[in-house]
Design a protein around this motif. Structure first.
Motif, PDB file in Angstrom:
ATOM      1  N   PRO A   1      11.079 -12.279 -16.784  1.00 30.68           N
ATOM      2  CA  PRO A   1      10.172 -12.012 -18.116  1.00 30.68           C
ATOM      3  C   PRO A   1       9.083 -12.915 -18.196  1.00 30.68           C
ATOM      4  CG  PRO A   1      12.562 -12.785 -18.474  1.00 30.68           C
ATOM      5  CD  PRO A   1      12.369 -12.924 -17.078  1.00 30.68           C
ATOM      6  N   TYR A   2       8.772 -14.145 -17.658  1.00 28.64           N
ATOM      7  CA  TYR A   2       7.410 -14.762 -17.784  1.00 28.64           C
ATOM      8  C   TYR A   2       6.298 -14.143 -16.957  1.00 28.64           C
ATOM      9  CZ  TYR A   2      10.101 -17.556 -21.035  1.00 28.64           C
ATOM     10  OH  TYR A   2      10.851 -18.072 -21.696  1.00 28.64           O
ATOM     11  N   GLU A   3       6.952 -13.410 -15.651  1.00 25.28           N
ATOM     12  CA  GLU A   3       5.755 -13.039 -15.011  1.00 25.28           C
ATOM     13  C   GLU A   3       5.586 -11.332 -15.088  1.00 25.28           C
ATOM     14  OE1 GLU A   3       8.168 -14.920 -13.739  1.00 25.28           O
ATOM     15  OE2 GLU A   3       6.925 -16.635 -13.166  1.00 25.28           O
TER      16      GLU A   3
ATOM     17  N   TYR B   1      11.736 -20.231 -11.015  1.00 19.99           N
ATOM     18  CA  TYR B   1      11.612 -18.480 -11.136  1.00 19.99           C
ATOM     19  C   TYR B   1      13.005 -18.286 -12.028  1.00 19.99           C
ATOM     20  CZ  TYR B   1       7.900 -17.749  -7.941  1.00 19.99           C
ATOM     21  OH  TYR B   1       6.581 -17.730  -7.294  1.00 19.99           O
TER      22      TYR B   1
ATOM     23  N   GLU C   1      12.438 -18.891 -25.665  1.00 13.75           N
ATOM     24  CA  GLU C   1      11.786 -17.874 -24.908  1.00 13.75           C
ATOM     25  C   GLU C   1      10.616 -17.551 -25.914  1.00 13.75           C
ATOM     26  OE1 GLU C   1      14.103 -14.631 -23.860  1.00 13.75           O
ATOM     27  OE2 GLU C   1      15.414 -15.679 -22.392  1.00 13.75           O
ATOM     28  N   GLU C   2      10.705 -17.220 -27.232  1.00 13.51           N
ATOM     29  CA  GLU C   2       9.923 -16.855 -28.029  1.00 13.51           C
ATOM     30  C   GLU C   2       9.001 -18.053 -28.268  1.00 13.51           C
ATOM     31  OE1 GLU C   2       7.950 -14.381 -30.977  1.00 13.51           O
ATOM     32  OE2 GLU C   2       9.715 -14.230 -29.537  1.00 13.51           O
TER      33      GLU C   2
ATOM     34  N   GLY D   1       7.969 -19.965 -26.023  1.00 13.02           N
ATOM     35  CA  GLY D   1       7.362 -20.033 -24.609  1.00 13.02           C
ATOM     36  C   GLY D   1       7.323 -21.406 -23.885  1.00 13.02           C
TER      37      GLY D   1
ATOM     38  N   GLU E   1       8.418 -23.930 -20.775  1.00 11.35           N
ATOM     39  CA  GLU E   1       8.195 -23.522 -19.557  1.00 11.35           C
ATOM     40  C   GLU E   1       9.513 -23.494 -18.840  1.00 11.35           C
ATOM     41  OE1 GLU E   1       8.215 -28.214 -17.854  1.00 11.35           O
ATOM     42  OE2 GLU E   1       6.337 -27.365 -18.668  1.00 11.35           O
ATOM     43  N   LYS E   2       9.497 -22.953 -17.699  1.00 14.26           N
ATOM     44  CA  LYS E   2      10.685 -22.292 -17.016  1.00 14.26           C
ATOM     45  C   LYS E   2      11.646 -23.394 -16.585  1.00 14.26           C
ATOM     46  CE  LYS E   2       8.091 -20.214 -14.457  1.00 14.26           C
ATOM     47  NZ  LYS E   2       7.350 -19.363 -13.437  1.00 14.26           N
TER      48      LYS E   2
END
Length: 298
Positions: free
Chosen positions: A66-68, A87, A146-147, A149, A151-152
């Protein structure tokens, strides 16, 4: 659906949303079959001293990063050598893939999965309410994280901690945990220890990523105004992941039937969370949570 001969599986481990099976190994290389249920998160991360080729081949379904902004469907592959960042993949529908690594990981990997599975089963046996509750907390917490943001690496901790946030209740006596009436002051003092017990349980497993999740679990009953427990942390001293779980946990508790109270209407719960913005709850988390209201109600 790709055809996999289950007789070729050397060892298989199951967990909620995930099946992993060692298909083949030799000369340090392992081929591990994965099956993810829809909307399941899965990730790989860098580790000091680890110089391995990491290769994924999608057999069926779809994995997204999703982030990439990347997506991998049946026949697609992903590889890195070595892994230098986190990832986090998410399955779209039921998804199967092969994970190939040039250094053996399955023993460590299956141990971690089994430990998590055992904890989730233990919670369910102790308190049947808790598992459905934990699944809902996990789903809503990840939506908020996720909303926002995150970090992974922190999303990974949130993913684990949100599901296992109540694991410390395993050490709470059943007569307190399932008491239908109001707890006495002494009983409440015992109940409040469950967040600290949760951190201890996760730390004692000895896996680094569970230790990080344990810090979040320990703080999920802290309050923004410093009146929470176990340490009375306040404001930004509370991990954002814990602040997210605090809001989501409260919402789910208010909108669920419990031993000691009936479920409230969802709109009532939203209004109560808004009322406690800046006192019980982190204002930024509340704002993001309420902005997702239409998705949460569905």
């Amino acid at each position: 659906m790709a055809m996999i001969n289950e007789e070729s599986f050397i060892e298989t481990v199951y967990m909620k949303g995930l099946q992993i099976s060692l298909v083949a190994s030799g000369d340090g290389t392992e081929v591990i079959y994965h099956r993810l249920e829809p909307e399941t998160m899965w990730g790989i991360e860098p580790e000091e001293g680890w110089d391995s080729l990491e290769f994924l081949h999608i057999l069926s379904g779809e994995l997204t990063l999703p982030y990439e902004g990347e997506s991998f469907k049946a026949g697609d592959s992903f590889h890195k050598h070595p892994i230098t960042e986190h990832y986090i993949f998410k399955s779209i529908g039921e998804t199967e893939f092969l994970y190939v690594t040039s250094q053996p990981v399955f023993h460590y990997y299956s141990k971690a999965t089994k430990e998590l599975m055992d904890l989730s089963v233990a919670i369910e046996e102790k308190d049947g309410y808790t598992v459905d509750h934990c699944q809902r907390i996990n789903k809503l917490s990840m939506m908020v994280g996720e909303e926002m943001g995150l970090e992974k690496k922190r999303l990974k901790s949130l993913n684990i901690a949100s599901f296992l946030h109540d694991v410390g209740k395993l050490k709470i006596p059943l007569e307190i945990l399932q008491k239908p009436g109001k707890l006495t002051s002494d009983e409440w003092m015992i109940m409040k220890q469950h967040s600290r017990y949760g951190r201890e349980l996760l730390e004692n497993i000895g896996l680094p990523f569970l230790k990080e999740a344990g810090k979040v679990v320990e703080q999920h009953h802290e309050r923004y105004d410093g009146k929470g427990y176990p340490y009375g942390l306040e404001g930004d001293n509370i991990l954002t992941e814990a602040a997210i779980i605090s809001v989501v946990d409260s919402y789910d508790a208010m909108t669920s039937n419990r031993i000691y109270q009936k479920a409230r209407a969802k709109e009532v719960a939203f209004n109560e969370i808004l009322r406690c913005r800046g006192t019980m709850y982190n204002p930024q988390v509340v704002d993001v949570f309420l902005a997702l209201k239409n998705k949460i109600i569905l």
